[in-house]
Design a protein around this motif. Structure first.
Motif, mmCIF file in Angstrom:
data_model
loop_
_atom_site.group_PDB
_atom_site.id
_atom_site.type_symbol
_atom_site.label_atom_id
_atom_site.label_comp_id
_atom_site.label_asym_id
_atom_site.label_seq_id
_atom_site.Cartn_x
_atom_site.Cartn_y
_atom_site.Cartn_z
ATOM 1 N N ILE A 88 0.837 -1.206 0.000
ATOM 2 C CA ILE A 88 0.000 0.000 0.000
ATOM 3 C C ILE A 88 0.868 1.251 0.000
ATOM 4 C CG2 ILE A 88 -1.724 1.330 1.307
ATOM 5 C CD1 ILE A 88 -2.839 -1.129 -0.293
ATOM 6 N N ARG A 89 1.997 1.235 0.689
ATOM 7 C CA ARG A 89 2.933 2.370 0.615
ATOM 8 C C ARG A 89 3.404 2.575 -0.833
ATOM 9 N NH1 ARG A 89 4.383 0.066 5.110
ATOM 10 N NH2 ARG A 89 4.424 1.169 7.084
ATOM 11 N N PHE A 90 3.724 1.465 -1.490
ATOM 12 C CA PHE A 90 4.150 1.482 -2.892
ATOM 13 C C PHE A 90 3.039 2.058 -3.774
ATOM 14 C CE2 PHE A 90 3.886 -1.197 -6.820
ATOM 15 C CZ PHE A 90 5.011 -0.740 -7.488
ATOM 16 N N GLU A 91 1.823 1.573 -3.551
ATOM 17 C CA GLU A 91 0.683 2.041 -4.339
ATOM 18 C C GLU A 91 0.433 3.530 -4.090
ATOM 19 O OE1 GLU A 91 -3.075 -0.554 -5.506
ATOM 20 O OE2 GLU A 91 -3.173 0.142 -3.440
ATOM 21 N N HIS A 92 0.524 3.950 -2.849
ATOM 22 C CA HIS A 92 0.314 5.357 -2.508
ATOM 23 C C HIS A 92 1.358 6.237 -3.211
ATOM 24 C CE1 HIS A 92 0.272 8.999 0.023
ATOM 25 N NE2 HIS A 92 -1.016 8.706 0.205
ATOM 26 N N ALA A 93 2.602 5.796 -3.195
ATOM 27 C CA ALA A 93 3.671 6.562 -3.842
ATOM 28 C C ALA A 93 3.464 6.673 -5.351
ATOM 29 C CB ALA A 93 5.033 5.938 -3.549
ATOM 30 N N GLY A 94 2.870 5.650 -5.962
ATOM 31 C CA GLY A 94 2.644 5.661 -7.404
ATOM 32 C C GLY A 94 1.343 6.312 -7.828
ATOM 33 N N THR A 95 0.511 6.702 -6.887
ATOM 34 C CA THR A 95 -0.796 7.284 -7.208
ATOM 35 C C THR A 95 -0.670 8.625 -7.903
ATOM 36 O OG1 THR A 95 -1.902 6.019 -5.476
ATOM 37 C CG2 THR A 95 -3.019 8.009 -6.201
ATOM 38 N N THR A 96 0.491 9.250 -7.815
ATOM 39 C CA THR A 96 0.698 10.502 -8.540
ATOM 40 C C THR A 96 0.445 10.308 -10.036
ATOM 41 O OG1 THR A 96 3.067 10.014 -8.683
ATOM 42 C CG2 THR A 96 2.344 11.444 -6.876
ATOM 43 N N VAL A 97 0.711 9.105 -10.529
ATOM 44 C CA VAL A 97 0.461 8.805 -11.943
ATOM 45 C C VAL A 97 -1.039 8.817 -12.226
ATOM 46 C CG1 VAL A 97 0.700 7.071 -13.761
ATOM 47 C CG2 VAL A 97 2.609 7.522 -12.208
ATOM 48 N N ASN A 98 -1.822 8.185 -11.358
ATOM 49 C CA ASN A 98 -3.278 8.170 -11.536
ATOM 50 C C ASN A 98 -3.824 9.597 -11.556
ATOM 51 O OD1 ASN A 98 -2.497 5.682 -9.696
ATOM 52 N ND2 ASN A 98 -4.198 5.059 -10.981
ATOM 53 N N LEU A 99 -3.363 10.410 -10.620
ATOM 54 C CA LEU A 99 -3.834 11.791 -10.529
ATOM 55 C C LEU A 99 -3.427 12.600 -11.753
ATOM 56 C CD1 LEU A 99 -2.965 12.433 -6.780
ATOM 57 C CD2 LEU A 99 -5.204 11.839 -7.740
ATOM 58 N N ALA A 100 -2.192 12.443 -12.196
ATOM 59 C CA ALA A 100 -1.707 13.175 -13.366
ATOM 60 C C ALA A 100 -2.490 12.791 -14.619
ATOM 61 C CB ALA A 100 -0.218 12.915 -13.578
ATOM 62 N N ALA A 101 -2.935 11.550 -14.682
ATOM 63 C CA ALA A 101 -3.706 11.098 -15.839
ATOM 64 C C ALA A 101 -5.132 11.624 -15.812
ATOM 65 C CB ALA A 101 -3.709 9.575 -15.900
ATOM 66 N N GLY A 102 -5.626 11.992 -14.621
ATOM 67 C CA GLY A 102 -6.975 12.554 -14.530
ATOM 68 C C GLY A 102 -7.923 11.805 -13.611
ATOM 69 N N GLU A 103 -7.445 10.762 -12.951
ATOM 70 C CA GLU A 103 -8.290 10.044 -11.999
ATOM 71 C C GLU A 103 -8.396 10.823 -10.692
ATOM 72 O OE1 GLU A 103 -8.021 5.672 -11.368
ATOM 73 O OE2 GLU A 103 -6.235 5.859 -12.623
ATOM 74 N N LEU A 104 -9.485 10.600 -9.989
ATOM 75 C CA LEU A 104 -9.663 11.079 -8.631
ATOM 76 C C LEU A 104 -9.488 9.862 -7.737
ATOM 77 C CD1 LEU A 104 -12.901 13.153 -9.296
ATOM 78 C CD2 LEU A 104 -10.546 14.001 -9.203
ATOM 79 N N VAL A 105 -8.755 10.003 -6.626
ATOM 80 C CA VAL A 105 -8.437 8.844 -5.786
ATOM 81 C C VAL A 105 -8.688 9.175 -4.322
ATOM 82 C CG1 VAL A 105 -6.639 7.198 -5.091
ATOM 83 C CG2 VAL A 105 -6.670 8.085 -7.436
ATOM 84 N N ARG A 106 -9.353 8.235 -3.637
ATOM 85 C CA ARG A 106 -9.564 8.351 -2.192
ATOM 86 C C ARG A 106 -9.188 7.048 -1.509
ATOM 87 N NH1 ARG A 106 -15.152 11.814 -1.273
ATOM 88 N NH2 ARG A 106 -14.438 13.641 -2.425
ATOM 89 N N TRP A 107 -8.854 7.170 -0.223
ATOM 90 C CA TRP A 107 -8.433 6.049 0.614
ATOM 91 C C TRP A 107 -9.363 5.957 1.814
ATOM 92 C CZ3 TRP A 107 -3.914 3.504 -0.952
ATOM 93 C CH2 TRP A 107 -3.191 4.150 -1.958
ATOM 94 N N LEU A 108 -9.773 4.745 2.181
ATOM 95 C CA LEU A 108 -10.611 4.552 3.354
ATOM 96 C C LEU A 108 -9.982 3.508 4.264
ATOM 97 C CD1 LEU A 108 -13.292 5.231 4.812
ATOM 98 C CD2 LEU A 108 -14.284 3.249 3.632
ATOM 99 N N PRO A 109 -9.641 3.907 5.497
ATOM 100 C CA PRO A 109 -9.160 2.908 6.442
ATOM 101 C C PRO A 109 -10.228 1.825 6.648
ATOM 102 C CG PRO A 109 -8.671 5.122 7.235
ATOM 103 C CD PRO A 109 -9.581 5.266 6.043
#
Length: 178
Positions: A88-109
């Motif tokens: 999940i740390r890895f995924e969180h660090a790579g989420t900048t790609v999703n955001l740059a592409a135009g996705e909206l991203v949220r996390w729920l504990p």
């Protein structure tokens, strides 16, 4: 519907007219094409490919940008256990790609999702009409078959309700720290 009748993901996304939402519920994925990057991340703490312009993202980033440019809203929500796993740390660090592409991203504990009725598998919903379920092995690699699809109104409703509940409670990526 047989596996041979299930359209490929990119076909479903290209056909979307209004929305594409994705719910991820695993704490570890082990898909083969991420193995080297994940191993490097666990050694260095730095995502080796968080640049959306690199060749490794050549299929995903243009597809998302094209989709968002057509007016399709793409949202991704992730339910995660805390403390988070290295994956999940890895995924969180790579989420900048999703955001740059135009996705909206949220996390729920995960502890905040206990009263939400959730399907048994990760999924995508396209235009609130069709659900594509993603199937993984216990170790997190793609299972066979990789995915299945449903257009059953009750299944779509369950998945849409689950996604919206997670989205409403989720923390925007920019505010969620791991």
């Amino acid at each position: 519907m047989s596996q041979n009748d299930v359209p490929e993901f990119d076909e479903l996304l290209r056909a979307a007219q209004h929305s594409a939402v994705h719910l991820e519920m695993r704490d570890v994925y082990g898909v083969g094409d991420e193995t080297a990057d994940f191993e490097r991340f666990t050694r260095t703490g730095v995502h080796p490919d968080a640049d959306p312009a690199t060749a490794d993202w050549g299929g995903w980033v243009p597809l998302v940008k094209e989709t968002v440019a057509r007016g399709v809203v793409m949202r991704r929500a992730r339910i995660v256990s805390e403390p988070v796993t290295d994956y999940i740390r890895f995924e969180h660090a790579g989420t900048t790609v999703n955001l740059a592409a135009g996705e909206l991203v949220r996390w729920l504990p995960r502890r905040k999702a206990s009263d939400i009725a959730l399907p048994g598998n990760d999924f995508w919903i396209f235009d609130n009409k069709v659900v594509q379920f993603n199937h993984f092995t216990g170790a997190g690699d793609w299972a066979t078959p990789k995915y299945s699809m449903s257009e059953d109104a009750d299944v779509v409703k369950l998945c849409a309700s689950a996604f919206e509940a997670v989205w409403e409670r989720g923390i925007p990526h920019e505010q969620y720290t791991v």
